[in-house]
Motif scaffolding. Structure first.
Motif, mmCIF file in Angstrom:
data_model
loop_
_atom_site.group_PDB
_atom_site.id
_atom_site.type_symbol
_atom_site.label_atom_id
_atom_site.label_comp_id
_atom_site.label_asym_id
_atom_site.label_seq_id
_atom_site.Cartn_x
_atom_site.Cartn_y
_atom_site.Cartn_z
ATOM 1 N N LEU A 43 -38.815 1.459 -2.857
ATOM 2 C CA LEU A 43 -39.392 2.745 -3.268
ATOM 3 C C LEU A 43 -38.560 3.357 -4.381
ATOM 4 N N GLY A 44 -37.712 2.540 -5.015
ATOM 5 C CA GLY A 44 -36.818 3.056 -6.037
ATOM 6 C C GLY A 44 -37.545 3.676 -7.202
ATOM 7 N N ASN A 45 -36.818 4.520 -7.953
ATOM 8 C CA ASN A 45 -37.377 5.100 -9.173
ATOM 9 C C ASN A 45 -38.682 5.835 -8.970
ATOM 10 N N ASN A 46 -38.718 6.698 -7.969
ATOM 11 C CA ASN A 46 -39.863 7.568 -7.778
ATOM 12 C C ASN A 46 -39.360 9.000 -7.746
ATOM 13 N N SER A 47 -40.114 9.896 -7.155
ATOM 14 C CA SER A 47 -39.691 11.296 -7.081
ATOM 15 C C SER A 47 -39.654 11.761 -5.636
ATOM 16 N N SER A 60 -37.534 -4.107 11.390
ATOM 17 C CA SER A 60 -37.632 -5.454 10.809
ATOM 18 C C SER A 60 -37.058 -5.524 9.401
ATOM 19 N N ILE A 61 -36.691 -4.395 8.825
ATOM 20 C CA ILE A 61 -36.364 -4.351 7.395
ATOM 21 C C ILE A 61 -35.087 -5.134 7.076
ATOM 22 N N ILE A 62 -35.107 -5.822 5.945
ATOM 23 C CA ILE A 62 -33.931 -6.560 5.481
ATOM 24 C C ILE A 62 -33.433 -5.955 4.172
ATOM 25 N N ILE A 63 -34.374 -5.640 3.299
ATOM 26 C CA ILE A 63 -33.994 -5.080 2.004
ATOM 27 C C ILE A 63 -34.681 -3.734 1.837
ATOM 28 N N TYR A 64 -33.887 -2.706 1.657
ATOM 29 C CA TYR A 64 -34.440 -1.360 1.603
ATOM 30 C C TYR A 64 -33.853 -0.628 0.414
ATOM 31 N N ASN A 65 -34.730 -0.209 -0.473
ATOM 32 C CA ASN A 65 -34.252 0.462 -1.676
ATOM 33 C C ASN A 65 -35.004 1.760 -1.904
ATOM 34 N N VAL A 66 -34.257 2.870 -1.910
ATOM 35 C CA VAL A 66 -34.849 4.165 -2.263
ATOM 36 C C VAL A 66 -34.017 4.822 -3.355
ATOM 37 N N ALA A 67 -33.355 3.988 -4.180
ATOM 38 C CA ALA A 67 -32.503 4.518 -5.238
ATOM 39 C C ALA A 67 -33.314 5.304 -6.259
ATOM 40 N N SER A 68 -32.627 6.170 -6.974
ATOM 41 C CA SER A 68 -33.233 6.939 -8.066
ATOM 42 C C SER A 68 -34.456 7.727 -7.621
#
Ligand SMILES: *[C@@H]1O[C@H](CO)[C@@H](O)[C@H](O)[C@H]1NC(C)=O
Ligand SMILES: *[C@@H]1O[C@H](CO)[C@@H](O)[C@H](O)[C@H]1NC(C)=O
Ligand SMILES: *[C@@H]1O[C@H](CO)[C@@H](O)[C@H](O)[C@H]1NC(C)=O
Ligand SMILES: *[C@@H]1O[C@H](CO)[C@@H](O)[C@H](O)[C@H]1NC(C)=O
Ligand SMILES: *[C@@H]1O[C@H](CO)[C@@H](O)[C@H](O)[C@H]1NC(C)=O
Ligand SMILES: *[C@@H]1O[C@H](CO)[C@@H](O)[C@H](O)[C@H]1NC(C)=O
Ligand SMILES: *[C@@H]1O[C@H](CO)[C@@H](O)[C@H](O)[C@H]1NC(C)=O
Length: 921
Positions: A506-510, A521-529
């Protein structure tokens, strides 16, 4: 029910036929040998993989008289006249157990055909007694868990016509392939796939002149393929993939005109072409993947009108897709992924209506997607991603393609219109990739998608809240969800009902509010930026498989929970960069660790580095810069075998960095940034000796520093690449390196209180590109050894107490694009010419004793030692080197979102497995 009846019926029919044809009696000795052989195994369902497997030997038994017509037993074949057992077929029969030379099998001396594939012989060696069966013409023991070196007795089986040893852990070294070729000259079919041979193919291969099928894939074969292979003119099947062949693909293959199957994939051939193809008019299957092909796709391929499968994935083919290929009307599988093909997607492709897989991804194809593509009604896979295609595609066009499960259109200049009314049923997708397709909303048709595995909508223009239904779509199947680079603000419902989600980007959102908690179950989780606020909730510590956690560039605050220590057991990369976290850094890696990257740069952490970091044995990138840490130099990290990047810039570190006792080595260190701290004392010449990675220039490997994470699901393996990023001072300004070239080597000790001389041996760190020692109290002269740093691009020694002349050895630094020695006590003439002709006044300012260009002060005879004789010439010269260092350093920006990348392509073998799994489902 119906099916069962049918099955029984066919069984009856079968036994009727066999019973009537078997008249001959069975020899007692052979019968008991067969029974004994059967008894030496367990019947175990897991021993066979084929769906058609069943225990053939189960009904073998004596009749009430103690006799039994073994010739009628399932899998047994007798000679009509002599009654001897001449064939034994126990393929896929659930046999489990070991086999040795004492096995009664080897008493069946009349055997001509022995088929034992797809059983589990439990790692047995092939017994030397195999040599007893000298009448054998067919021997198939493929996929049956045999292991070890083949016994030389196999060479006695000179009548062999068919030999299949594939799919075992066998070795063929002594005897080797050469001995086979000398002795087994009657062979028509030889399959050694997966047998460890690790030699070259012998020149005398032509001896096997009866061969119709030769399979030598994955045998660790080396060296060139001998031209004599062209003598095997009866060959129909030739498989040579997955070896380490070198040299050219031999053009003598042109003589193999009977071929129906040819695979040369995954070998390290010298660059070559397929121009020798054209006479193989029977060819059905041609795989030449990752085999170093270059040039254009030869038009002569059009002669191969029987081709059904053509894959040339991963070569350096360029030019257009040649129009004569329109002849290949039988094609079902066409993959040209990952080449350099240009020009339009040909309109005529629409005439290849049998295609089920069309993969043209990762090329340089231009123009619009031709409408004719939508005639390919049998397509299951259509990949056009990562080209330069443009134009508008109306999604409704795809409704024709009812069997389409995998559609990849990402990363072109396409606009895909999805939200006009769609009349008709949308195919059920497994993989739908519409990244950078100018979508403005979540496509409505996703509502009905309940079988998606991968959905990529990154880099579109989707605004606002993520509607609730998005999380309910395919909630049991969806494993990879990419929504990065949109304008998403939050969730209608902040829970994730998905039970199989492995990757969520979900990176690079607002996004606003607190960190959304992904499913377990998550392995890779991205909420950067994003614009997330609140604390690092301990709920994140409960994610048992988390490998990547990207929270960087948000407004998160508060202290980190101690439970992070538990998380660091599964975690590969932890990115908290640029937030407002406070307090001390928790003890990471207390219980062993997989961590490769720990990036806490730009927060408000205080106190010391936790000593537990010394247990992060796999860490490559440790970035603690821009905090308020108060510690001494972490010599105790010097034993970490993988540490490449160590950054503590802009903290309150203090003390000396000259080690007093013990040895710290930092063997892989290539970027160290200690700038803006309060370090004192001399520069560590002892340490410089140890920093081996800085001495070796390795520019061959043009990739970026990164960590990988492989996520495997039933059908897909997705490798996610996390690129490391750093902020460094280069050319006098701070800059963000979103990607770091593998060969970037940098030392930044600037803005501390180091004193003493610059050690001579810094000149040994030949791989250095950036060296910044500015803003210290360094004295003495500039060591001439700096002239050895032939890769140096940026050298900043300004604001020190350096004296003496600028050594003219620095003229050797042909890549030097930035040079600053201002604010010192340097004297004498500035070296003239070469790179120095490009430096301006400010590089030399505030050195009252310096003279010569570019300064206005000219050198008088008394001030300077005579300039080198060649300086007049040099002075007039243009700079020798174009500034290609700029390209090297600035070659980033855009492209990958948050350093997350996804990549896979269709190769036939892989696709088959995928299809099979889907069919079973
Ligand atoms: C299979 O091999 C293992 C290890 O050699 C051995 O312990 C086991 O007894 C064998 N099983 C059978 C059924 O032969
Ligand atoms: C084969 O049988 C003989 C005699 O029955 C025995 O001595 C020998 O150990 C056996 N060999 C193997 C490999 O089982
Ligand atoms: C093909 O076979 C012909 C006849 O056997 C032979 O003369 C020729 O050299 C072969 N060509 C190649 C390229 O090996
Ligand atoms: C292709 O086929 C044509 C006609 O059969 C033949 O003349 C030509 O030599 C073939 N091309 C190659 C490269 O073998
Ligand atoms: C090939 O396709 C085009 C349009 O897609 C059609 O006009 C043409 O007749 C087709 N050619 C053949 C031989 O089918
Ligand atoms: C699609 O798949 C089904 C089932 O595998 C098959 O019967 C059909 O022929 C395929 N093609 C089209 C155009 O539906
Ligand atoms: C840093 O720590 C030392 C003791 O290790 C202490 O004397 C000093 O005051 C601290 N400095 C800051 C700025 O907190």
């Amino acid at each position: 029910m119906f099916r069962c009846l049918l099955f029984l019926f066919s069984l009856c029919l079968f036994s009727l036929i066999t019973a009537s044809s078997i008249r001959t009696a069975c020899h007692d000795s052979e019968r008991s040998a067969l029974l004994q052989f059967k008894k030496s195994f367990l019947i175990h369902e897991s021993a066979s993989y084929e769906p058609s497997a069943y225990p053939k030997a189960r009904r073998w038994k004596l009749d009430k008289n103690g006799n039994g017509g073994c010739c009628a037993w399932d899998g047994v074949e007798c000679d009509n006249n002599t009654g001897h057992v001449i064939g034994l077929d126990l393929s896929s029969s659930f046999l489990y157990g070991s086999i040795d030379s004492n096995s009664s099998l080897f008493q069946l001396l009349h055997l001509r055909r022995l088929n034992l594939p797809d059983n589990d012989f439990n790692g047995s060696k092939i017994p030397s007694a195999i040599g007893n069966l000298s009448r054998l013409s067919h021997l198939d023991i493929s996929f049956s868990a045999f292991s070890g070196q083949l016994p030389s007795q196999v060479l006695k089986l000179s009548k062999l016509v068919l030999l299949d040893l594939s799919g075992n852990e066998l070795e063929l070294q002594r005897p080797g392939l050469r001995n086979f070729v000398e002795k087994l000259t009657n062979l028509k079919e030889l399959n050694l796939n997966g047998v460890h041979i690790s030699s070259t193919i012998p020149q005398n291969l032509g001896n096997l002149s009866s061969l119709t099928s030769l399979s030598l894939s994955n045998c660790s074969l080396q060296g060139p393929i001998p031209a004599s292979i062209g003598e095997l003119t009866k060959l129909k099947h030739l498989g040579l993939s997955h070896n380490q062949f070198s040299g050219q693909i031999p053009s003598s293959l042109a003589n193999l005109t009977q071929l129906t199957y040819l695979s040369l994939s995954f070998n390290s051939f010298s660059p070559g072409t397929l121009s020798w193809l054209g006479k193989q008019t029977q060819l059905n299957v041609l795989y030449v993947e990752q085999a170093n092909l270059y040039g254009e796709i030869p038009s002569s391929l059009a002669n191969l009108t029987q081709l059904t499968d053509l894959s040339l994935v991963g070569n350096q083919l360029f030019g257009q897709i040649p129009p004569p290929l329109e002849n290949l009307r039988q094609l079902t599988f066409l993959s040209l992924d990952s080449n350099q093909l240009m020009g339009p997607i040909p309109f005529w492709l629409g005439n290849l209506t049998r295609l089920t897989v069309l993969d043209l991804g990762q090329n340089k194809l231009q123009g619009q997607v031709p409408k004719s593509i939508f005639n390919l009604v049998n397509l299951i896979v259509l990949c056009l991603n990562s080209n330069d295609l443009n134009g508008t595609l109306i999604f409704e066009s795809f409704l024709n393609l009812k069997n389409l499960t995998d559609l990849q259109l990402s990363d072109n200049n396409l606009s895909v219109l999805t939200n006009i009314t769609i009349n008709g049923t949308v195919p059920k997708f497994r993989n739908l990739e519409l990244a950078s397709c100018n979508l403005l909303e979540f496509p409505n048709f996703l509502h009905e998608q309940d079988d998606l595995l991968i959905l990529n909508l990154s880099g579109n223009k989707i605004h606002g809240q993520i509607p609730k239904w998005v999380w309910d779509m395919s909630k049991e199947s969806l494993s990879f969800l990419y929504l990065a680079g949109n304008f998403l603000t939050g969730f209608d419902k902040p829970i994730f009902p998905m039970t199989n989600l492995r990757l969520l980007d979900l990176g690079n959102n607002s996004l606003q509010g607190s960190i959304p908690i992904p499913p377990p179950s998550i392995i890779i989780y991205n909420v950067a930026s994003n614009s997330l606020t609140g604390e690092f909730t301990p709920l994140l510590c409960n994610l048992p498989s988390l490998a990547y956690l990207g929270l960087s560039h948000n407004n998160l605050s508060g202290t980190l929970p101690q439970c992070l220590a538990n998380l660091s057991e599964s975690l590969l990369a932890l990115n908290l960069r640029r937030n407002n976290f406070v307090g001390s850094i928790p003890k990471l890696c207390t219980k062993g660790s997989e961590l490769r990257m720990i990036d806490f740069n730009q927060n408000l952490f205080v106190g010391q580095l936790p000593r537990s970091l010394a247990n992060c044995v796999r860490v490559e990138n440790l970035n603690m810069g821009n905090n308020q840490l108060n510690d001494t130099f972490p010599f105790w990290l010097g034993k970490l075998p993988e540490l490449k990047i160590l950054i503590v810039r802009r903290n309150q570190f203090h003390g000396t960095i000259q080690e007093q006792r013990g040895i710290s080595e930092f063997p892989k260190l290539q970027i160290i940034d200690l700038s803006f701290n309060r370090f004192t004392g001399k520069l560590p010449s002892q340490q410089f000796q140890n920093w081996i990675a800085m001495k070796v220039v390795d520019a061959a490997n043009l990739s970026y520093l990164h960590a990988n994470s492989d996520v495997k699901t039933q059908n897909f393996n997705v490798t996610t690449v996390f690129l490391y990023s750093v902020t460094l001072t280069s050319k006098g300004t701070e800059r963000d390196y979103e990607k770091i070239q593998d060969f970037l080597v940098a030392i930044d000790f600037s803005s501390n209180s180091f004193d003493g001389c610059i050690p001579e041996n810094i000149g040994n760190l030949k791989a250095l590109r950036l060296l910044n020692l500015s803003n210290n109290a360094l004295s003495c002269r500039i060591p001439p050894s700096l002239g050895n740093l032939s890769n140096l691009e940026s050298l900043d020694l300004s604001h020190n107490d350096l004296s003496g002349e600028i050594p003219k050895e620095l003229l050797q630094l042909t890549f030097l694009g930035f040079f600053n020695v201002s604010d010192n006590n340097l004297t004498g003439q500035i070296p003239q010419g070469k790179q120095f002709a490009t430096f301006e006044n400010k590089s030399f300012g505030s050195n009252p004793g310096l003279c010569g260009k570019p300064l206005s002060k000219t050198c008088t005879m008394f001030q300077v030692s005579p300039p080198p004789l060649s300086s007049e010439e040099d002075d007039s010269q243009e700079p020798l080197v174009e500034f290609d260092w700029k390209i090297i350093l600035i070659g980033f920006g855009g492209g990958l979102l948050n350093g997350l990348a996804i990549g896979y392509m269709y190769t036939p073998l892989w696709f088959r497995t995928y299809l099979r799994r889907m069919q079973r489902k």
